[in-house]
Design a protein around this motif. Sequence first.
Motif, PDB file in Angstrom:
ATOM      1  N   ASP A 173       0.574  40.826  45.868  1.00 29.02           N
ATOM      2  CA  ASP A 173       0.568  39.702  45.037  1.00 29.02           C
ATOM      3  C   ASP A 173       0.623  38.347  45.904  1.00 29.02           C
ATOM      4  O   ASP A 173       1.570  38.009  46.498  1.00 29.02           O
ATOM      5  CB  ASP A 173       1.599  39.872  44.233  1.00 29.02           C
ATOM      6  CG  ASP A 173       1.755  38.756  43.009  1.00 29.02           C
ATOM      7  OD1 ASP A 173       0.875  37.700  43.150  1.00 29.02           O
ATOM      8  OD2 ASP A 173       2.270  38.854  42.128  1.00 29.02           O
ATOM      9  N   LEU A 174      -0.603  37.880  46.167  1.00 26.98           N
ATOM     10  CA  LEU A 174      -0.597  36.643  47.034  1.00 26.98           C
ATOM     11  C   LEU A 174       0.015  35.407  46.329  1.00 26.98           C
ATOM     12  O   LEU A 174       0.449  34.194  47.047  1.00 26.98           O
ATOM     13  CB  LEU A 174      -1.921  36.196  47.516  1.00 26.98           C
ATOM     14  CG  LEU A 174      -2.860  37.476  47.996  1.00 26.98           C
ATOM     15  CD1 LEU A 174      -4.430  37.078  48.284  1.00 26.98           C
ATOM     16  CD2 LEU A 174      -2.216  37.689  49.456  1.00 26.98           C
ATOM     17  N   SER A 175       0.091  35.317  45.006  1.00 24.02           N
ATOM     18  CA  SER A 175       0.655  34.414  44.320  1.00 24.02           C
ATOM     19  C   SER A 175       2.141  34.212  44.214  1.00 24.02           C
ATOM     20  O   SER A 175       2.848  33.185  44.089  1.00 24.02           O
ATOM     21  CB  SER A 175       0.213  34.519  42.818  1.00 24.02           C
ATOM     22  OG  SER A 175      -1.073  34.455  42.759  1.00 24.02           O
ATOM     23  N   ARG A 176       2.968  35.207  44.718  1.00 21.07           N
ATOM     24  CA  ARG A 176       4.312  35.690  44.756  1.00 21.07           C
ATOM     25  C   ARG A 176       4.659  35.841  46.097  1.00 21.07           C
ATOM     26  O   ARG A 176       5.314  36.956  46.362  1.00 21.07           O
ATOM     27  CB  ARG A 176       4.947  36.192  43.773  1.00 21.07           C
ATOM     28  CG  ARG A 176       4.509  35.914  42.314  1.00 21.07           C
ATOM     29  CD  ARG A 176       5.276  36.462  41.311  1.00 21.07           C
ATOM     30  NE  ARG A 176       6.491  36.567  41.290  1.00 21.07           N
ATOM     31  CZ  ARG A 176       7.425  37.255  40.687  1.00 21.07           C
ATOM     32  NH1 ARG A 176       7.030  38.041  39.912  1.00 21.07           N
ATOM     33  NH2 ARG A 176       8.769  37.045  40.717  1.00 21.07           N
ATOM     34  N   GLY A 177       4.481  35.115  47.179  1.00 21.03           N
ATOM     35  CA  GLY A 177       5.055  35.435  48.603  1.00 21.03           C
ATOM     36  C   GLY A 177       4.508  36.404  49.108  1.00 21.03           C
ATOM     37  O   GLY A 177       5.495  37.314  49.900  1.00 21.03           O
TER      38      GLY A 177
END
Length: 117
Positions: A80-84
């Motif tokens: 999940d690139l949107s959450r670190g």
Amino acid sequence: MNIGPLDRRLRIEQRSTSQDATYGTPVATWSTYATVWGQVQDVLPSRGESQPQEIRIAERPARVRIRYVAGVTSAMRVVDLSRGNRTMKILTQPAEIGRKEALEFMAAEYTTEGNAE
């Protein structure tokens, strides 16, 4: 068919194995299979399981939904690139939603920590 808000940038990765040139041992690496928009819905937290040697394994399961991508399997992982860069192992074989409109699967992030008690 509306598959919900796809508001997370996700990277699907596949594992490949090569051989160390010096020692001949297998070396595992992860490479990008696809980068897609998706939806990640965390499952309510549950109690972690205690393991021998006082190591605690915490699991953070989530339901992941993405637009259809051929070839995604439970041998892969999702980041999940949107959450670190939260990295999760795909736990279930992806289920097809509609007629190749989307995929849905369960994934989980695992963490281990020594027991300080």
